[in-house]
Motif scaffolding. Structure first.
Motif, PDB file in Angstrom:
ATOM      1  N   ALA A  78      44.646  31.351  36.845  1.00 52.09           N
ATOM      2  CA  ALA A  78      43.391  30.872  37.425  1.00 52.09           C
ATOM      3  C   ALA A  78      42.346  30.606  36.342  1.00 52.09           C
ATOM      4  O   ALA A  78      41.291  30.053  36.623  1.00 52.09           O
ATOM      5  N   GLY A  79      42.649  31.030  35.107  1.00 49.92           N
ATOM      6  CA  GLY A  79      41.745  30.732  33.996  1.00 49.92           C
ATOM      7  C   GLY A  79      40.682  31.769  33.734  1.00 49.92           C
ATOM      8  O   GLY A  79      39.604  31.454  33.239  1.00 49.92           O
ATOM      9  N   ILE A  80      40.962  33.026  34.035  1.00 48.02           N
ATOM     10  CA  ILE A  80      39.979  34.070  33.772  1.00 48.02           C
ATOM     11  C   ILE A  80      40.614  35.188  32.948  1.00 48.02           C
ATOM     12  O   ILE A  80      41.754  35.547  33.158  1.00 48.02           O
ATOM     13  N   GLU A  81      39.848  35.672  31.994  1.00 46.36           N
ATOM     14  CA  GLU A  81      40.246  36.867  31.248  1.00 46.36           C
ATOM     15  C   GLU A  81      39.297  37.970  31.686  1.00 46.36           C
ATOM     16  O   GLU A  81      38.085  37.865  31.522  1.00 46.36           O
ATOM     17  N   PHE A  82      39.864  39.021  32.240  1.00 47.63           N
ATOM     18  CA  PHE A  82      39.050  40.120  32.729  1.00 47.63           C
ATOM     19  C   PHE A  82      38.384  40.868  31.575  1.00 47.63           C
ATOM     20  O   PHE A  82      38.987  41.059  30.523  1.00 47.63           O
ATOM     21  N   THR A  83      37.159  41.302  31.809  1.00 43.47           N
ATOM     22  CA  THR A  83      36.491  42.220  30.899  1.00 43.47           C
ATOM     23  C   THR A  83      36.727  43.629  31.425  1.00 43.47           C
ATOM     24  O   THR A  83      37.210  43.816  32.558  1.00 43.47           O
ATOM     25  N   LYS A  84      36.382  44.614  30.622  1.00 44.23           N
ATOM     26  CA  LYS A  84      36.532  46.010  31.057  1.00 44.23           C
ATOM     27  C   LYS A  84      35.697  46.256  32.321  1.00 44.23           C
ATOM     28  O   LYS A  84      36.139  46.932  33.241  1.00 44.23           O
ATOM     29  N   LYS A  85      34.518  45.653  32.379  1.00 43.85           N
ATOM     30  CA  LYS A  85      33.633  45.813  33.540  1.00 43.85           C
ATOM     31  C   LYS A  85      34.265  45.213  34.806  1.00 43.85           C
ATOM     32  O   LYS A  85      34.095  45.736  35.896  1.00 43.85           O
ATOM     33  N   ASP A  86      35.016  44.093  34.646  1.00 44.06           N
ATOM     34  CA  ASP A  86      35.673  43.453  35.790  1.00 44.06           C
ATOM     35  C   ASP A  86      36.751  44.342  36.411  1.00 44.06           C
ATOM     36  O   ASP A  86      37.124  44.144  37.567  1.00 44.06           O
ATOM     37  N   LEU A  87      37.252  45.286  35.636  1.00 47.31           N
ATOM     38  CA  LEU A  87      38.388  46.093  36.094  1.00 47.31           C
ATOM     39  C   LEU A  87      38.013  47.540  36.414  1.00 47.31           C
ATOM     40  O   LEU A  87      38.870  48.423  36.413  1.00 47.31           O
ATOM     41  N   GLU A  88      36.745  47.761  36.730  1.00 48.45           N
ATOM     42  CA  GLU A  88      36.321  49.106  37.118  1.00 48.45           C
ATOM     43  C   GLU A  88      36.988  49.536  38.417  1.00 48.45           C
ATOM     44  O   GLU A  88      37.370  50.682  38.585  1.00 48.45           O
ATOM     45  N   ASP A  89      37.119  48.601  39.349  1.00 50.22           N
ATOM     46  CA  ASP A  89      37.790  48.875  40.622  1.00 50.22           C
ATOM     47  C   ASP A  89      38.137  47.543  41.287  1.00 50.22           C
ATOM     48  O   ASP A  89      37.899  46.479  40.723  1.00 50.22           O
ATOM     49  N   GLU A  90      38.710  47.626  42.479  1.00 51.28           N
ATOM     50  CA  GLU A  90      39.126  46.407  43.183  1.00 51.28           C
ATOM     51  C   GLU A  90      37.941  45.519  43.546  1.00 51.28           C
ATOM     52  O   GLU A  90      38.073  44.291  43.589  1.00 51.28           O
ATOM     53  N   TYR A  91      36.776  46.109  43.791  1.00 57.81           N
ATOM     54  CA  TYR A  91      35.598  45.328  44.159  1.00 57.81           C
ATOM     55  C   TYR A  91      35.108  44.477  42.990  1.00 57.81           C
ATOM     56  O   TYR A  91      34.779  43.296  43.165  1.00 57.81           O
ATOM     57  N   THR A  92      35.064  45.038  41.786  1.00 55.48           N
ATOM     58  CA  THR A  92      34.619  44.266  40.631  1.00 55.48           C
ATOM     59  C   THR A  92      35.669  43.219  40.243  1.00 55.48           C
ATOM     60  O   THR A  92      35.313  42.124  39.791  1.00 55.48           O
TER      61      THR A  92
ATOM     62  N   GLY B 161      49.667  45.530  38.746  1.00 58.72           N
ATOM     63  CA  GLY B 161      48.885  45.169  37.574  1.00 58.72           C
ATOM     64  C   GLY B 161      49.371  43.878  36.938  1.00 58.72           C
ATOM     65  O   GLY B 161      48.576  42.999  36.588  1.00 58.72           O
ATOM     66  N   ARG B 162      50.692  43.739  36.791  1.00 52.98           N
ATOM     67  CA  ARG B 162      51.247  42.511  36.222  1.00 52.98           C
ATOM     68  C   ARG B 162      50.939  41.306  37.111  1.00 52.98           C
ATOM     69  O   ARG B 162      50.607  40.222  36.624  1.00 52.98           O
ATOM     70  N   THR B 163      51.049  41.505  38.426  1.00 51.60           N
ATOM     71  CA  THR B 163      50.755  40.420  39.372  1.00 51.60           C
ATOM     72  C   THR B 163      49.308  39.969  39.240  1.00 51.60           C
ATOM     73  O   THR B 163      49.017  38.770  39.146  1.00 51.60           O
ATOM     74  N   LEU B 164      48.385  40.914  39.196  1.00 48.01           N
ATOM     75  CA  LEU B 164      46.964  40.582  39.082  1.00 48.01           C
ATOM     76  C   LEU B 164      46.652  39.880  37.761  1.00 48.01           C
ATOM     77  O   LEU B 164      45.950  38.870  37.741  1.00 48.01           O
ATOM     78  N   LEU B 165      47.186  40.391  36.666  1.00 45.11           N
ATOM     79  CA  LEU B 165      46.911  39.782  35.363  1.00 45.11           C
ATOM     80  C   LEU B 165      47.492  38.380  35.247  1.00 45.11           C
ATOM     81  O   LEU B 165      46.856  37.467  34.712  1.00 45.11           O
ATOM     82  N   LYS B 166      48.692  38.174  35.767  1.00 47.13           N
ATOM     83  CA  LYS B 166      49.330  36.853  35.703  1.00 47.13           C
ATOM     84  C   LYS B 166      48.559  35.855  36.569  1.00 47.13           C
ATOM     85  O   LYS B 166      48.289  34.730  36.142  1.00 47.13           O
ATOM     86  N   LEU B 167      48.185  36.268  37.780  1.00 49.70           N
ATOM     87  CA  LEU B 167      47.423  35.396  38.665  1.00 49.70           C
ATOM     88  C   LEU B 167      46.088  35.025  38.020  1.00 49.70           C
ATOM     89  O   LEU B 167      45.692  33.855  38.014  1.00 49.70           O
ATOM     90  N   ALA B 168      45.414  36.004  37.431  1.00 49.14           N
ATOM     91  CA  ALA B 168      44.125  35.754  36.790  1.00 49.14           C
ATOM     92  C   ALA B 168      44.279  34.786  35.617  1.00 49.14           C
ATOM     93  O   ALA B 168      43.468  33.871  35.444  1.00 49.14           O
ATOM     94  N   ALA B 169      45.335  34.970  34.826  1.00 47.31           N
ATOM     95  CA  ALA B 169      45.555  34.081  33.679  1.00 47.31           C
ATOM     96  C   ALA B 169      45.779  32.643  34.139  1.00 47.31           C
ATOM     97  O   ALA B 169      45.253  31.698  33.546  1.00 47.31           O
TER      98      ALA B 169
END
Length: 173
Positions: free
Chosen positions: A97-111, A87-95
């Motif tokens: 890359a310039g994206i803030e995930f929404t709740k919908k983005d984190l429903e599963d690995e596909y979203t 989880g920390r790896t994904l959030l740091k990489l996303a930050a």
């Protein structure tokens, strides 16, 4: 590069055809690399776990164009410390890359993969450290951290900038 040049380079690298294997490890060594987000996909691995496969491409230096694929799973059967690290790896990489995930983005690995696809091409630094895996020495642990790309030249007016190399032949006069 022709046959003779290729074989000469291999010999210079220390390849001994009597002792060394033909296949070499193509994975990156520990270090800090400027990378870009090349792809993000979700699939099911051989253990039937849904996972994210995030591909990063080195953008400069001696390892330019080499790839690092990071596999991240949030399968219920994984230990809590692995889930938290993923989880920390994904959030740091996303930050980075310039994206803030929404709740919908984190429903599963596909979203999550679809959300990351929106920022393909983003560049940042990847710090890779490799540590020993005592249970399975052939598969060492690959640990990641990410940071912003740093400009090499500071603008005297407080900003950052970069240089453009132009040869005299390109100038009009």
């Amino acid at each position: 590069m022709g046959l003779l040049d290729t074989l000469s380079n291999i010999k210079k690298e220390g390849f001994d055809p009597k002792k060394d294997k033909v296949a070499t490890n193509s994975k990156l060594d520990s270090g800090t690399y400027p990378v870009r987000l090349k792809s993000a996909q979700a699939d099911v691995n051989k253990h039937e776990q849904t996972q994210l496969a995030i591909t990063l491409e080195v953008v400069s230096g001696k390892d330019k164009n080499r790839l690092e694929v990071i596999y991240i799973s949030f399968d219920d059967g994984l230990p809590v410390f692995v889930l938290e690290k993923n989880g920390r790896t994904l959030l740091k990489l996303a930050a980075m890359a310039g994206i803030e995930f929404t709740k919908k983005d984190l429903e599963d690995e596909y979203t999550a993969a679809m959300a990351l696809e929106k920022v393909l091409g983003s560049q940042f630094l990847m710090n890779l450290s490799i540590t020993e895996n005592k249970k399975n020495p052939n598969y060492p642990y690959r640990n990641y951290d990410f940071g912003p790309m740093e400009d090499e030249i500071n603008d005297p007016f407080g900003g950052t900038g970069s240089t453009i190399d132009i040869s005299d032949d390109d100038l009009p006069f």
